[in-house]
Scaffold this motif. Structure first.
Motif, short mmCIF file in Angstrom:
data_model
loop_
_atom_site.label_atom_id
_atom_site.label_comp_id
_atom_site.label_asym_id
_atom_site.label_seq_id
_atom_site.Cartn_x
_atom_site.Cartn_y
_atom_site.Cartn_z
N ASP A 20 0.84 -1.20 0.00
CA ASP A 20 0.00 0.00 0.00
C ASP A 20 0.88 1.25 0.00
OD1 ASP A 20 -2.27 -1.55 0.16
OD2 ASP A 20 -2.29 -1.54 2.36
N VAL A 21 0.47 2.25 -0.78
CA VAL A 21 1.13 3.56 -0.75
C VAL A 21 0.05 4.63 -0.59
CG1 VAL A 21 3.29 3.07 -1.99
CG2 VAL A 21 1.20 3.48 -3.29
N GLN A 22 0.42 5.74 0.04
CA GLN A 22 -0.55 6.83 0.27
C GLN A 22 -0.81 7.62 -1.00
OE1 GLN A 22 -2.42 7.41 3.08
NE2 GLN A 22 -1.57 5.42 3.63
N ALA A 23 0.11 7.54 -1.94
CA ALA A 23 -0.05 8.22 -3.24
C ALA A 23 0.78 7.45 -4.26
CB ALA A 23 0.41 9.67 -3.14
N PRO A 24 0.44 7.57 -5.54
CA PRO A 24 1.12 6.76 -6.56
C PRO A 24 2.47 7.35 -6.94
CG PRO A 24 -0.53 8.14 -7.60
CD PRO A 24 -0.65 8.40 -6.12
N VAL A 25 3.30 7.57 -5.95
CA VAL A 25 4.56 8.28 -6.16
C VAL A 25 5.73 7.50 -5.57
CG1 VAL A 25 5.81 10.44 -5.68
CG2 VAL A 25 3.34 10.51 -6.09
N LEU A 26 6.75 7.32 -6.41
CA LEU A 26 7.99 6.69 -5.97
C LEU A 26 9.10 7.73 -5.97
CD1 LEU A 26 7.88 3.58 -8.36
CD2 LEU A 26 7.52 3.51 -5.88
N ILE A 27 9.93 7.69 -4.95
CA ILE A 27 11.17 8.46 -4.98
C ILE A 27 12.11 7.67 -5.90
CG2 ILE A 27 13.15 9.22 -3.64
CD1 ILE A 27 11.19 9.61 -1.26
N GLY A 28 12.61 8.32 -6.96
CA GLY A 28 13.36 7.63 -8.01
C GLY A 28 14.71 7.10 -7.54
N ALA A 29 15.20 6.10 -8.28
CA ALA A 29 16.49 5.47 -7.95
C ALA A 29 17.62 6.48 -8.12
CB ALA A 29 16.73 4.28 -8.87
N MET A 30 18.44 6.67 -7.08
CA MET A 30 19.55 7.61 -7.22
C MET A 30 20.89 7.07 -6.76
SD MET A 30 18.11 11.49 -6.98
CE MET A 30 16.91 11.38 -5.68
N THR A 31 21.04 6.75 -5.49
CA THR A 31 22.44 6.57 -5.12
C THR A 31 22.67 5.62 -3.96
OG1 THR A 31 24.49 7.82 -4.90
CG2 THR A 31 22.62 8.55 -3.56
N GLY A 32 23.85 5.71 -3.42
CA GLY A 32 24.35 4.85 -2.37
C GLY A 32 25.84 4.65 -2.61
N GLY A 33 26.53 4.09 -1.64
CA GLY A 33 27.90 3.69 -1.90
C GLY A 33 28.97 4.58 -1.32
N LEU A 76 15.90 10.42 2.23
CA LEU A 76 14.83 9.97 1.33
C LEU A 76 13.96 8.93 2.02
CD1 LEU A 76 16.80 9.60 -2.05
CD2 LEU A 76 15.24 11.47 -1.41
N ALA A 77 14.59 8.02 2.75
CA ALA A 77 13.84 6.93 3.39
C ALA A 77 12.91 7.45 4.47
CB ALA A 77 14.81 5.90 3.98
N ILE A 78 13.40 8.37 5.30
CA ILE A 78 12.56 8.90 6.37
C ILE A 78 11.40 9.70 5.76
CG2 ILE A 78 12.49 10.39 8.43
CD1 ILE A 78 15.45 9.58 8.91
N ALA A 79 11.69 10.44 4.69
CA ALA A 79 10.63 11.19 4.01
C ALA A 79 9.59 10.24 3.43
CB ALA A 79 11.22 12.07 2.92
N ALA A 80 10.04 9.15 2.81
CA ALA A 80 9.11 8.16 2.23
C ALA A 80 8.23 7.57 3.32
CB ALA A 80 9.89 7.06 1.51
N GLN A 81 8.82 7.27 4.47
CA GLN A 81 8.06 6.71 5.58
C GLN A 81 7.01 7.71 6.07
OE1 GLN A 81 8.16 3.64 6.98
NE2 GLN A 81 6.76 4.09 8.68
N ARG A 82 7.42 8.98 6.24
CA ARG A 82 6.47 10.00 6.73
C ARG A 82 5.29 10.18 5.81
NH1 ARG A 82 9.64 15.31 8.81
NH2 ARG A 82 11.05 14.22 10.22
N LEU A 83 5.55 10.12 4.51
CA LEU A 83 4.48 10.43 3.54
C LEU A 83 3.81 9.17 3.00
CD1 LEU A 83 6.34 13.29 1.65
CD2 LEU A 83 4.43 13.54 3.25
N GLY A 84 4.34 8.01 3.33
CA GLY A 84 3.74 6.76 2.84
C GLY A 84 3.97 6.53 1.35
N LEU A 85 5.12 6.97 0.85
CA LEU A 85 5.45 6.79 -0.57
C LEU A 85 6.45 5.66 -0.74
CD1 LEU A 85 5.92 10.57 -1.48
CD2 LEU A 85 3.82 9.20 -1.51
N GLY A 86 6.69 5.24 -1.97
CA GLY A 86 7.68 4.20 -2.25
C GLY A 86 9.06 4.79 -2.46
N LEU A 87 10.08 3.95 -2.31
CA LEU A 87 11.47 4.41 -2.48
C LEU A 87 12.24 3.40 -3.31
CD1 LEU A 87 13.96 6.19 -1.76
CD2 LEU A 87 14.17 4.87 0.35
N MET A 88 12.86 3.91 -4.38
CA MET A 88 13.75 3.09 -5.19
C MET A 88 15.19 3.43 -4.81
SD MET A 88 11.83 3.77 -8.84
CE MET A 88 12.15 2.22 -9.69
#
Ligand code: FNR
Length: 341
Positions: free
Chosen positions: A57-70, A81-93
């Motif tokens: 389930d997501v709160q809106a049909p919005v994913l944070i796009g794939a960007m980085t790490g490493g 990005l992860a904390i923001a995704a959790q707060r807003l109920g969005l997906g994270l790539m």
């Protein structure tokens, strides 16, 4: 050729310092309009953007796009990005996890599940790696290491071609992807990186049991442009930097060939109005990458505030086109196609 973590940092720096978006080619969404309805039967306060994607389930049909790490900055970006995704109920790539396979110290920068226990989390690897010894074992490992729900492969022949030391061998990758997809216990999706999946790519994917496709079309970030800044500090070949299938066109081409595959629209999605148009044209989700990069280097609040405005624009667009829920947005649009401007 710089080591992988250094290259990842250069990518992020190029995106922060240079104009890395297409300069002449656009997404094509400017040629569409969501019909304005002066007498909607909706209440703005109750517009419902909730949906499910890849079983979550997501709160809106919005994913944070794939960007980085490493690298260290990548860890900060992914955490915010992860904390923001959790707060807003969005997906994270997540960004490409190749760096963490080759440099185990990079793993921590991808470990965001504890920050985002409830979000749809999508891992990431390069499709070309399947011609470099990567198998379903690596796919399982990267997904399990971060507690992801699904894995996205990015196909990026133009980016690799322009990148110093990039992978040029894309032969046989569709068969390898099909085999891997059948071997792993989680959903697999395929994305581009901003040059677009179109009809020709979609035709090659008929029968491949992918859970979703992200068209990642032209009109936003151009990776053939980013790689030229990384390699030369300037754009030496603007034609390659401007090449790709505009996102609105990519969405419709792929939909025509694979009408039952859930589609993510991305590449140059910059406002909630863009999102509404993409959803009306048949996307299940949208994804946004570049606009969230700079806020993610600053704070969770900066990311949340950018996304809250985007979500507000989406809700206003839905309300003022008479769409109480996402399905209405699509049906409304279908009934009354917008004139080309
Ligand atoms: C990306 N993108 C990307 N995609 C991917 O599949 N794996 C990756 O590691 C990365 N890395 C990456 C880093 C940065 C800094 C940016 C801005 C983007 C591509 C991204 O997911 C997306 O497909 C494109 O950027 C197009 O979307 P936007 O930026 O126009 O919204």
């Amino acid at each position: 050729v710089p080591p992988r973590p250094a290259l990842k940092l250069r990518h992020v720096q190029a995106c922060l310092l240079h104009q890395v978006e297409y300069t002449s080619r656009t997404t094509g969404f400017e040629r569409y309009d969501v019909p304005y309805v002066a007498l909607p039967e909706t209440d703005l306060a109750h517009v419902d953007t909730r949906t499910t994607f890849l079983g979550r389930d997501v709160q809106a049909p919005v994913l944070i796009g794939a960007m980085t790490g490493g690298m260290e900055l990548g860890a900060t970006i992914n955490r915010n990005l992860a904390i923001a995704a959790q707060r807003l109920g969005l997906g994270l790539m997540l960004g490409s996890q190749r760096v963490m396979v080759e440099h185990p110290a990079a793993l921590d920068s991808f470990k965001v599940r504890h920050h985002a226990p409830d979000v749809l989390l999508i891992g990431n690897l390069g499709l070309a790696q399947l011609n470099r010894g990567y198998t379903s074992i690596h796919a399982r490992r990267v997904v399990e290491a971060v507690g992801a729900d699904a894995l996205a492969f990015h196909t990026n022949p133009l980016q690799e071609a322009v990148q110093a030391g990039g992978d040029g061998d894309f032969a046989g990758l569709v068969d390898r992807l099909a085999q891997l997809t059948a071997e792993v216990p989680f959903p697999v999706m395929l994305k581009e990186v901003g040059h677009g999946l179109g009809a020709a790519a979609a035709e090659r994917l008929i029968g491949v049991p992918l859970a979703a496709l992200d068209v990642a079309g032209a009109g936003g970030t151009s990776w053939a442009r980013v790689e030229q800044y990384v390699a030369y500090g300037e754009v030496r070949n603007p034609q390659l930097a401007e090449w790709g299938i505009p996102t609105a066109q990519a969405l419709q081409e792929v939909q025509r060939v694979l009408p039952t595959t859930p589609l993510v629209a991305s590449g140059g999605i910059r406002t909630g109005v863009d999102a509404a148009k993409a959803l009306a044209l048949g996307a299940s989700m949208v994804a946004v990458a570049l606009p969230l990069l700079e806020p993610a280097t600053r704070s969770v609040d900066a990311v949340v505030s950018w996304l809250e405005n985007f979500l507000w624009e989406l809700r206003v667009t839905m309300h003022c086109s008479g769409a109480a829920r996402l399905a209405d947005l699509r049906v409304e649009y279908r009934n009354r196609p917008a004139p080309a401007a």
